[in-house]
Each structure stands twice: as C-alpha cells, then as structure tokens.
Design a protein around this motif. Structure first.
Motif, mmCIF file in Angstrom:
data_model
loop_
_atom_site.group_PDB
_atom_site.id
_atom_site.type_symbol
_atom_site.label_atom_id
_atom_site.label_comp_id
_atom_site.label_asym_id
_atom_site.label_seq_id
_atom_site.Cartn_x
_atom_site.Cartn_y
_atom_site.Cartn_z
ATOM 1 N N LEU A 90 39.342 -5.633 67.657
ATOM 2 C CA LEU A 90 40.136 -4.287 67.312
ATOM 3 C C LEU A 90 39.707 -3.793 65.957
ATOM 4 O O LEU A 90 39.722 -2.484 66.122
ATOM 5 N N VAL A 91 39.342 -4.558 65.150
ATOM 6 C CA VAL A 91 39.114 -3.739 63.819
ATOM 7 C C VAL A 91 37.400 -2.937 64.022
ATOM 8 O O VAL A 91 37.424 -1.764 63.594
ATOM 9 N N ARG A 92 36.714 -3.590 64.599
ATOM 10 C CA ARG A 92 35.406 -2.845 65.175
ATOM 11 C C ARG A 92 35.413 -1.721 65.869
ATOM 12 O O ARG A 92 35.058 -0.885 65.470
ATOM 13 N N ASN A 93 36.697 -1.746 67.047
ATOM 14 C CA ASN A 93 37.002 -0.627 67.657
ATOM 15 C C ASN A 93 37.454 0.450 66.650
ATOM 16 O O ASN A 93 37.176 1.662 66.775
ATOM 17 N N ALA A 94 38.434 0.270 65.674
ATOM 18 C CA ALA A 94 38.970 1.002 64.866
ATOM 19 C C ALA A 94 38.069 2.019 64.047
ATOM 20 O O ALA A 94 37.970 2.990 63.863
ATOM 21 N N ILE A 95 36.867 1.038 63.511
ATOM 22 C CA ILE A 95 36.010 1.493 62.769
ATOM 23 C C ILE A 95 35.139 2.508 63.504
ATOM 24 O O ILE A 95 34.602 3.477 63.138
ATOM 25 N N ASP A 96 34.591 2.137 64.864
ATOM 26 C CA ASP A 96 33.844 2.808 65.579
ATOM 27 C C ASP A 96 34.413 4.007 65.916
ATOM 28 O O ASP A 96 33.940 5.192 65.853
ATOM 29 N N HIS A 97 35.563 4.102 66.770
ATOM 30 C CA HIS A 97 36.303 5.294 67.403
ATOM 31 C C HIS A 97 37.081 5.980 66.631
ATOM 32 O O HIS A 97 37.422 7.062 66.341
ATOM 33 N N GLY A 98 37.882 4.770 65.475
ATOM 34 C CA GLY A 98 38.943 5.718 64.615
ATOM 35 C C GLY A 98 38.702 6.446 63.512
ATOM 36 O O GLY A 98 38.985 7.617 63.345
ATOM 37 N N ILE A 99 37.930 5.655 62.629
ATOM 38 C CA ILE A 99 37.425 6.374 61.284
ATOM 39 C C ILE A 99 36.300 7.351 61.404
ATOM 40 O O ILE A 99 35.513 7.100 62.038
ATOM 41 N N GLU A 100 36.699 8.489 61.046
ATOM 42 C CA GLU A 100 35.505 9.706 60.839
ATOM 43 C C GLU A 100 34.595 9.369 59.868
ATOM 44 O O GLU A 100 34.670 8.552 58.890
ATOM 45 N N SER A 101 33.545 10.057 60.023
ATOM 46 C CA SER A 101 32.531 10.122 59.160
ATOM 47 C C SER A 101 32.950 10.560 57.797
ATOM 48 O O SER A 101 34.108 11.334 57.801
ATOM 49 N N ALA A 102 32.433 10.537 56.838
ATOM 50 C CA ALA A 102 32.933 11.017 55.156
ATOM 51 C C ALA A 102 32.887 12.583 55.313
ATOM 52 O O ALA A 102 33.979 13.359 54.611
ATOM 53 N N GLU A 103 31.948 13.090 56.018
ATOM 54 C CA GLU A 103 31.865 14.459 55.863
ATOM 55 C C GLU A 103 33.206 15.044 56.829
ATOM 56 O O GLU A 103 33.843 15.935 56.246
ATOM 57 N N GLU A 104 33.422 14.619 58.004
ATOM 58 C CA GLU A 104 34.676 15.012 58.640
ATOM 59 C C GLU A 104 36.016 14.580 57.958
ATOM 60 O O GLU A 104 36.889 15.434 57.991
ATOM 61 N N ARG A 105 35.982 13.549 57.408
ATOM 62 C CA ARG A 105 37.180 13.126 56.473
ATOM 63 C C ARG A 105 37.588 14.332 55.465
ATOM 64 O O ARG A 105 38.745 14.666 55.376
ATOM 65 N N LEU A 106 36.559 14.263 54.764
ATOM 66 C CA LEU A 106 36.552 15.455 53.575
ATOM 67 C C LEU A 106 37.008 16.818 53.904
ATOM 68 O O LEU A 106 37.757 17.517 53.482
ATOM 69 N N ALA A 107 36.413 17.175 55.187
ATOM 70 C CA ALA A 107 36.526 18.580 55.812
ATOM 71 C C ALA A 107 38.369 18.634 56.370
ATOM 72 O O ALA A 107 38.759 19.765 56.345
ATOM 73 N N ALA A 108 38.944 17.531 56.622
ATOM 74 C CA ALA A 108 39.979 17.436 57.217
ATOM 75 C C ALA A 108 41.118 17.128 56.085
ATOM 76 O O ALA A 108 42.316 16.805 56.144
ATOM 77 N N GLY A 109 40.599 16.907 54.878
ATOM 78 C CA GLY A 109 41.527 17.079 53.602
ATOM 79 C C GLY A 109 41.900 15.531 53.176
ATOM 80 O O GLY A 109 42.818 15.028 52.611
ATOM 81 N N LYS A 110 40.872 14.535 53.924
ATOM 82 C CA LYS A 110 41.187 13.189 53.667
ATOM 83 C C LYS A 110 40.131 12.404 52.461
ATOM 84 O O LYS A 110 39.165 13.284 52.472
ATOM 85 N N PRO A 111 40.405 11.499 52.003
ATOM 86 C CA PRO A 111 39.392 10.843 51.207
ATOM 87 C C PRO A 111 38.134 10.266 51.948
ATOM 88 O O PRO A 111 38.456 10.118 53.030
ATOM 89 N N ALA A 112 37.109 10.316 51.240
ATOM 90 C CA ALA A 112 35.864 10.084 51.971
ATOM 91 C C ALA A 112 36.024 8.551 52.483
ATOM 92 O O ALA A 112 35.408 8.242 53.609
#
Length: 569
Positions: free
Chosen positions: A138-160
């Motif tokens: 479940l954790v591997r799945n969350a990291i691979d599918h759920g967490i965005e790349s640092a660039e995507e997160r910054l573009a969405a206003g999230k911390p890297a």
C-alpha cells in the motif's frame, strides 16, 4: 515462537471446550428441574426416594455450575496471558516501512517524509506477520501512483516534499490503521478508462453513464484482480497484481476490512480495520431459515427489533431509518440463496410482512445492511478455524464463508464474512435497478434524464436515493457532505438538489442558503430529506430557500419522485 504458537492454539481449544462444558451444564440444569418437578408430584414411599435423588442431583448441578464458572474464569485469564506473550507493538512492522518509503521515493526521484503514530499499539504476532506485506504494498502504491513529482507538486502549490502518514488507533476490540498521502488522489478518468478496457464497465458506456458511477464504486475498481493504471510494467507497479491480493489478505486471512477515500488533488487514505487477535474472536451465532451461522462481532453494529409498519419501501425494497440513515433490509436466507426447510418456507417467504422482525445490522466502512434473522443463539469468544485452501470460494455460499467455528454441541457453523454479504446485497440491488432503469427509459420514451445532485454524509442514504432516482430515469451525482456538495454544485450544473440537514462542516440549511445566493441555483429545485421532523426545522428549511421538506421516516419512493417531477415541471 513455535512452542508459544502451539500453546496459544491449545489455549484456544480449551476456550472452545468451555462452550461444550456450558452445554452439558445446561442439560444438567434441565434434568435437575425435571427431577424436582417429578418429586414434587409424587407422594408415595417411592416419591420420598425420588425427592432424595432430586436433592442429590440438585446439589451436583450446583457444584457443576460453580466448577464450570471457576474453570471458565481461570482458562480465560490463562488464555489472555498466553495471547499477551504473543502480542507485538505495531512499531515492529511500521518502523521498517518508513525506511522503505524513503528509499523507494529516492529511487523514483521523489522526496518522501513518512510520519507515524500509534506504533505502541499491540497486535497478535500472527496478524503482524500477515500485515507486513500488505502495508508495504500500500505504501509503495501511494508513492508510485499518489505522490507527484517535485515539479508537479510545486506547480500545484504544494511543498516539494511528499508526505506519507501511517496512524493506528484502537477502537473497541479492533485496531484501525490508516495509510494517507497528500498526493494527487485517485485518477477517476484513468481508472474508468482501464475498467472499460478490462470489461469491468460496458464498452459502450457514455460519458454521462461514467459520471453516474459513484466515487465509492470507482475506488472499489482498483481492488479488482489484475487491475492497474500503470502505462508500463516495472518492479514497483503495473503488474496488475497486488491490490486484489491485499484485499483478500485483509478480509479473508485477517477477518478485517479495507476502505479507501480520496479527494482529487488532496490525496488518498486507506483504512484497515483488524481484530486484535485471530486466536479467539467474539462471534455472534444466529439462526435463519433453520440454518445456524456466525458473524464476527466487530462487524455487527447493533441488534434491533422492528415491526412491519415501521419499515418503509425504498426502490421496491424494505428499509428502516436509524439515526438519520436509511438502512436496507434483506432476509439472510434470501441473501445467501439457500433452500429453507419446508416448515419454515412460509415464514421465510413472509419474513418481511410479519409484525415483529429481528434485525442484525452489519457495517463495513460506512455501508450498513440489516439482516433479518429468525433468532439469536449466542454470543461468545470462539476459536475461528480457517477453511482449507481447496474449499475457499466454492460451494453454494461461494466467497461468503471465511471459516468455521465449533459450538458446544460439536457442530460446525459457517462463519459469514460481512464485506462479502454487503457486496452480495449490492449486486442484488444493482440487478433490480438495471431492470427498473430499462422500464423507466421505456416510460420516458428515451428522453435523457435530468441531472440531480444528492448530498448526504450517510453512504447508505446516498446510494438508496441514487437508486430511487435512477430507477425513475434521472442522472445522479453524489456528494458525501455539505462542502463536497457545494464544490460539485459550483463546478457543474444540476437540474435539482437533494440534501440532508445534519452533516459535518456545512449543514443542509447552510448549503441551501449558499446555493440560493449563487446565480446558477436561484430557481433550481432544492429538496431537504432529513430525519428532523419538528415544525421549527421544516420552517427553517423553507426560510433558507428549500422547495420541499421530506422526513426520512416518511420516506416513500413515489413521494420523492412525484415531488421532484412536480418541481421540475
């Protein structure tokens, strides 16, 4: 550890043996009562001897009772001590997962912070051993599918830095483990696309039909065998195995349940509900149609007695209203599809028309179902014996049976799995709704249905109202609370809105008032469906702008549909 496992298994058998001893004690009490009654009716010299024998039997029964109670107390304490020796803190499995999360994140070019809470909570090592692989996946799945790349997160206003959180808390005789991420959430469009490709959804499903699929149904799709949204197969994901295996491990092997909740752009949370131990579990024994079945106590929400006149008909099926929630009812014997003995066939056929109904309310995640049964037999700690591998998913009950327990009379009783029961009830409802929708389409001469937004924090009520409306030709979108309803209303366009009153965050009165302030919904029909039935509540509903107010206790399919049709003209 092997010696300790053997000891725990032996203790479980001793606990189970206590049930047989209690059964013998019950028979001795019956003989004692009969002997004393016979002695009281006899006045001859023989009767004097009978009275002496009756007194001796009574003394023996009392001694047997005291001995049984003392032994039960000692065995219970000994069993608790033995289980305590095998309990391990969750930290033994959670701490290594934190390292796995950070290393996997770096291998995928993502920075991950993994936080934990509740590591001190203890579970049986037997569960800990089975749980490790499921949590890692479940954790591997969350990291691979759920967490965005640092660039995507910054573009969405999230911390890297992406965040994974594992938290555990004890709730009664169960433990809840939540795995949360602050990633992109489930990709609804991608999941539906893959579901159509795999034939899980009709190939010709239109965009409108896809919109009618609830978020809960979309989330359930990822647990289908071989389902994956990965474009390629890697060592991390995309193999199409894993989530279905995780679900089977949690529900079948560990007698638990798994729930998933996601918000686009805000992340996903998976919640596991597990018993503290599998060695001995609290089991509710019940009878339906002449058959005895067992259900694990953690999945039993409550037991109620209701009368025929207190049930309501919703989408052609009986239901009851419990604390602002519609709960569908179904006779257990009908849900299992088993033949009933001839002597009880008439009773079963008219089970929902009798004056008094005994209902076992089972709950998995937010969903609830009322099982109509004939009687309750017992509720006690029992040893769960798993089914052999070759018997799983086979026979008349298919995957509904997760194991067996042994009663005090040495009878084997099938242990029903609550998640599978709810799935079976959902399939039965789905087949009935499909037929109703076809009839409704013919009645409407193929005209496209109008779009209705249903807002309610009760999953049961949302699904029931959705079924009622869809059976009458309407398209339905669901919202799980007032804030979710407001966001969907603003982001789309609906011909009518149905809302509950009591919801967290934004209640139904406030939602109605906000909608009336929006230009798109100044004249849109809004119907409040609530368990509140005071005159003050109804007046407030009208004051904030509702066009109709329906009390759930008086809920009627035709009443709701007729009201909606009149308001829509």
């Amino acid at each position: 550890m092997d010696k300790l496992d053997t000891l725990v298994k032996l203790m479980g058998e001793m606990v189970s043996n206590q049930a047989r001893l209690r059964h013998v004690l019950g028979e001795a009490r019956l003989l004692d009562a009969e002997a004393r009654a016979l002695a009281a009716r006899t006045v001859t010299e023989t009767g004097s001897e009978s009275a002496e024998i009756a007194r001796a039997l009574h003394r023996f029964t009392l001694d047997l009772r005291d001995l049984t109670l003392d032994q039960e107390r000692l065995i219970g304490e000994l069993n608790d001590r033995a289980l305590g020796m095998r309990m391990l803190p969750l930290g033994t499995v959670l701490d290594p997962i934190a390292r796995v999360a950070r290393e996997l994140g770096r291998s995928l070019g993502k920075e991950i912070r993994c936080e934990m809470s509740g590591s001190e909570i203890e579970l049986d090592r037997q569960i800990i051993d089975h749980l490790s692989d499921a949590l890692v996946h479940l954790v591997r799945n969350a990291i691979d599918h759920g967490i965005e790349s640092a660039e995507e997160r910054l573009a969405a206003g999230k911390p890297a830095l992406g965040e994974i959180r594992l938290s555990a808390r004890q709730e009664g005789g169960a433990v809840l483990i939540a795995i949360s991420d602050d990633g992109r959430g489930l990709d609804r469009a991608r999941i539906l696309e893959k579901a159509i490709q795999k034939g899980l959804i009709e190939t010709g499903a239109s965009q409108e039909t896809s919109q009618e699929i609830t978020d809960e149904q979309v989330a359930d799709l990822i647990f289908q065998p071989g389902f994956s949204t990965s474009a390629i197969i890697t060592e991390v994901s995309g193999r199409g195995v894993g989530m279905d295996v995780v679900k089977r491990a949690i529900t079948d092997d560990l007698q638990g349940s798994i729930a998933i909740k996601s918000r686009p752009g805000a992340g996903t949370t998976l919640t596991l509900k597990l018993p503290l131990s599998l060695a001995v579990m609290r089991i509710l024994l019940l009878e339906a149609g002449g058959h005895c079945f067992g259900i694990t106590a953690p999945h039993v929400s409550e037991l109620i007695r209701t009368s025929r006149i207190e049930t309501i008909q919703v989408a052609g099926r009986p239901a009851v209203v419990l604390r602002n929630e519609l709960v569908p009812l179904i006779p257990l014997i009908d849900l299992l599809g088993l033949p009933a003995p001839a002597k009880s066939s008439v009773r079963r056929r008219h089970a929902l028309h009798e004056e008094a109904l005994l209902v076992v309310i089972i709950g998995v995640r937010q969903a609830k179902l009322g099982l109509v049964v004939d009687r309750l037999i017992d509720a006690r700690d029992m040893v769960l014996k798993p089914l052999p591998e070759h018997m799983r998913g086979r026979g008349a009950l298919g995957g509904l049976v997760g194991g067996v327990v042994v009663t005090g009379t040495n009878a084997l009783v099938s242990l029903l799995q609550a998640p599978a029961l709810l799935d079976a009830a959902r399939r039965i409802r789905g087949e009935a709704i499909k037929a109703a929708v076809k009839d409704s389409t013919r009645r409407h001469d193929g005209e496209p249905g109008q779009h209705v937004l249903v807002v309610d924090d009760s999953l049961n009520t949302r699904e029931i109202e959705k079924e009622v409306l869809e059976a009458s030709g309407y398209r339905v979108t669901l919202a799980e609370d007032g804030l979710d309803g407001w966001q969907k209303a603003v982001g789309g366009r609906f011909d009518a809105v149905l809302t509950d009153v009591e919801m967290p965050g934004l209640d139904g009165f406030s939602l109605t008032a906000k909608l009336r302030e929006n230009d798109k919904y100044r004249s849109t029909p809004i119907i409040i469906v609530s368990s509140r039935q005071t005159l003050e509540d109804k007046q407030r509903g009208i004051q904030v702008g509702a066009d109709a107010y329906i009390v759930k206790g008086d809920f009627d399919q035709s009443n709701l549909v007729d009201t909606l049709r009149n308001l829509l003209g």
